[in-house]
Design a protein around this motif. Structure first.
Motif, PDB file in Angstrom:
ATOM      1  N   TYR A 115      37.369  41.444  17.891  1.00  0.00           N
ATOM      2  CA  TYR A 115      37.323  42.416  19.053  1.00  0.00           C
ATOM      3  C   TYR A 115      35.878  42.989  19.035  1.00  0.00           C
ATOM      4  CZ  TYR A 115      41.774  42.344  20.996  1.00  0.00           C
ATOM      5  OH  TYR A 115      43.109  41.803  21.540  1.00  0.00           O
ATOM      6  N   ALA A 116      35.396  43.465  17.844  1.00  0.00           N
ATOM      7  CA  ALA A 116      33.950  43.815  17.672  1.00  0.00           C
ATOM      8  C   ALA A 116      32.880  42.873  18.318  1.00  0.00           C
ATOM      9  CB  ALA A 116      33.378  44.154  16.324  1.00  0.00           C
ATOM     10  N   CYS A 117      32.780  41.667  18.120  1.00  0.00           N
ATOM     11  CA  CYS A 117      32.067  40.794  18.654  1.00  0.00           C
ATOM     12  C   CYS A 117      32.210  40.551  20.268  1.00  0.00           C
ATOM     13  CB  CYS A 117      32.194  39.350  18.077  1.00  0.00           C
ATOM     14  SG  CYS A 117      31.509  39.328  16.308  1.00  0.00           S
ATOM     15  N   ALA A 118      33.348  40.632  20.499  1.00  0.00           N
ATOM     16  CA  ALA A 118      33.672  40.978  22.043  1.00  0.00           C
ATOM     17  C   ALA A 118      33.191  41.772  22.777  1.00  0.00           C
ATOM     18  CB  ALA A 118      35.291  40.747  22.313  1.00  0.00           C
ATOM     19  N   ILE A 119      33.183  43.265  22.095  1.00  0.00           N
ATOM     20  CA  ILE A 119      32.727  44.205  22.948  1.00  0.00           C
ATOM     21  C   ILE A 119      31.080  44.349  22.636  1.00  0.00           C
ATOM     22  CG2 ILE A 119      32.493  46.763  22.452  1.00  0.00           C
ATOM     23  CD1 ILE A 119      35.321  46.958  21.473  1.00  0.00           C
ATOM     24  N   MET A 120      30.397  43.760  21.584  1.00  0.00           N
ATOM     25  CA  MET A 120      29.228  43.495  21.543  1.00  0.00           C
ATOM     26  C   MET A 120      28.561  42.784  22.509  1.00  0.00           C
ATOM     27  SD  MET A 120      26.846  44.566  19.389  1.00  0.00           S
ATOM     28  CE  MET A 120      27.618  44.847  17.661  1.00  0.00           C
ATOM     29  N   GLY A 121      29.361  41.704  23.348  1.00  0.00           N
ATOM     30  CA  GLY A 121      28.578  41.087  24.625  1.00  0.00           C
ATOM     31  C   GLY A 121      28.882  41.846  25.743  1.00  0.00           C
ATOM     32  N   PHE A 122      29.341  43.022  25.710  1.00  0.00           N
ATOM     33  CA  PHE A 122      29.365  43.693  26.902  1.00  0.00           C
ATOM     34  C   PHE A 122      28.101  43.971  27.700  1.00  0.00           C
ATOM     35  CE2 PHE A 122      34.022  45.517  26.135  1.00  0.00           C
ATOM     36  CZ  PHE A 122      34.416  44.306  26.225  1.00  0.00           C
ATOM     37  N   GLU A 123      26.929  44.011  26.728  1.00  0.00           N
ATOM     38  CA  GLU A 123      25.762  44.798  27.325  1.00  0.00           C
ATOM     39  C   GLU A 123      24.676  44.320  26.634  1.00  0.00           C
ATOM     40  OE1 GLU A 123      22.731  47.587  28.011  1.00  0.00           O
ATOM     41  OE2 GLU A 123      23.579  47.265  26.175  1.00  0.00           O
ATOM     42  N   GLY A 124      23.257  44.165  27.210  1.00  0.00           N
ATOM     43  CA  GLY A 124      22.210  43.804  26.598  1.00  0.00           C
ATOM     44  C   GLY A 124      21.831  42.249  26.855  1.00  0.00           C
ATOM     45  N   SER A 125      20.859  42.222  26.629  1.00  0.00           N
ATOM     46  CA  SER A 125      20.182  40.663  26.674  1.00  0.00           C
ATOM     47  C   SER A 125      21.051  39.927  25.572  1.00  0.00           C
ATOM     48  CB  SER A 125      18.827  40.861  26.349  1.00  0.00           C
ATOM     49  OG  SER A 125      18.481  41.275  24.888  1.00  0.00           O
ATOM     50  N   PRO A 126      20.825  38.698  26.024  1.00  0.00           N
ATOM     51  CA  PRO A 126      21.457  37.774  24.818  1.00  0.00           C
ATOM     52  C   PRO A 126      20.950  37.806  23.766  1.00  0.00           C
ATOM     53  CG  PRO A 126      21.050  36.649  26.944  1.00  0.00           C
ATOM     54  CD  PRO A 126      20.214  37.838  27.054  1.00  0.00           C
TER      55      PRO A 126
END
Length: 405
Positions: A115-126
């Motif tokens: 889940y932490a990695c999923a939330i990390m993909g919510f915002e920001g550049s790739p």
């Protein structure tokens, strides 16, 4: 004291209200994504996986799980309602929660790390997202290897799942951003086209009415001066002014009719824009013959209704349109490879039938379940129509319709 308590209460309430730049508000016009964000919590069932997979539970398993699980749910909810730029901090909080519990609740720690990695993909550049995921997965792998001595195969499997889930969020977000930018560019093109059309209409009306109104004004002034001296001449001037006004009115009506009428070629281009934006490949003929004015607007409206039905109901991946002029008939065929199975004709098909009937033609409607939908319109051409639309061989003007299987 009471004022300060009231202020603290308002601040606490505002913290749990979605901010304008939150992920929850971004889904305001897409309720299905809001439901999906809640449905994603179904995977938290793996927090309790040790009850099934572990041979022996840690003595502190229940205490740690019952403390960590509500904390995770709170962080997950806050990550959706707080500004999206704060998502990496919430991901870090979930990762710390995973590190702290993985020695007591192994499945819970692995679940929280994903889940932490999923939330990390919510915002920001790739680059920023994958850097954050790298730190989260790296910390998890180090803790699992040197502190809890987990097998490398387990760590590699969990790390791969976490990276895949985070990548899905990154890809989805950038596809959504690309679609939004594409929609903005389409809106800008339409705005510029509308502005150019308004300018053209203004120029046409100025050219059309400027000279005519000046001439009418001049003749009316002249008739006013002549009415006391030469009644017959004044009457002639007024009759000429009336004739000029009637002619101008006919020209204005003709111009307005041309403005209102939508060309079939333009409607085909609009259909491709609409369907391609919906991920439906649309192929159509581009070398249309010159069509009679009485058919142009009617066929364009019929095509618009058919394309709207494909966009809303067909669930198709491809569609095409074919126009043929052969002998004394004009044929328009629109087909898609969607779900089909439409047994009852709704308002759209009924409206199309009425328009085709007004043109003196016929409409054939086929919709077999699983094999798409096919609409075929045949309109007879008059002698005057055939002079405008030359006879062509089949296939030279249109695309051969593929089987809609």
């Amino acid at each position: 004291m009471n004022a300060r308590l009231s202020s603290d209460t308002r601040m606490a309430r505002s913290w749990f209200q979605p901010t304008p730049d939150s992920l929850w508000n971004r889904f305001r016009e897409k309720p299905r994504l809001r439901v999906a964000s809640l449905f994603n919590l179904v995977w938290t069932v793996y927090v309790f996986g040790d009850l099934v997979f572990a041979q022996k539970l840690n003595p502190h398993w229940w205490l740690a799980t019952l403390m960590a699980f509500p904390a995770f749910l709170a962080i997950y909810a806050i990550s959706y309602i707080r500004p999206i730029r704060q998502a990496p901090w919430f991901a870090a909080a979930v990762a710390l929660l995973a590190y702290s519990i993985m020695g007591i609740n192994a499945s819970g720690g692995a679940c929280f790390m994903i889940y932490a990695c999923a939330i990390m993909g919510f915002e920001g550049s790739p680059k920023r997202c994958y850097t954050g995921m790298g730190f989260v997965i790296g910390g998890f792998a180090l803790a699992g290897t040197f502190i809890y001595t987990w097998p490398p195969s387990i760590l590699a499997t969990i790390s791969f799942i976490a990276l895949s889930v985070g990548s899905i969020n990154v890809i989805y977000r950038f596809n959504a951003q690309r679609d939004a930018e594409l929609k903005l560019s389409h809106d800008e093109v339409r705005r510029l086209a509308a502005m150019a059309e308004r300018e053209r209409i203004g120029r046409d009306l100025h050219d059309l009415l400027g000279h005519t109104l000046s001439l009418i004004t001049l003749k009316l002034e002249l008739s006013r001066r002549l009415i006391d001296r030469d009644t017959d001449a004044a009457r002639r001037e007024m009759e000429e002014a009336e004739s000029v006004a009637r002619h101008a009115l006919a020209e204005v009506r003709s111009a307005v009719t041309g403005i209102r009428a939508t060309g079939l070629a333009g409607e085909l281009a609009s259909a491709r824009l609409l369907l391609n934006a919906s991920m439906v490949q649309f192929d159509y003929v581009s070398n249309l013959p010159e069509l009679p004015e009485r058919l142009e607007a009617g066929l364009a409206l019929i095509l618009r209704e058919a394309v709207t039905n494909i966009h809303r109901h067909a669930r198709a991946s491809s569609a095409e349109a074919r126009v043929e002029v052969k002998g004394g008939e004009l044929t328009l065929c629109i087909a898609d490879n969607g779900s089909g199975g439409v047994s009852a004709e709704g308002n759209g098909i009924c409206g199309m039938r009425e328009r085709v009937r007004a043109l003196g033609g016929t409409l054939a409607f086929e919709s077999e379940r699983g094999k798409g939908t096919r609409v075929r319109i045949v309109v007879p051409l008059t002698a005057a129509d055939r002079r405008l639309a030359p006879t062509t061989e089949p296939g030279t003007l249109g695309l051969e319709t593929r089987p809609t299987s």
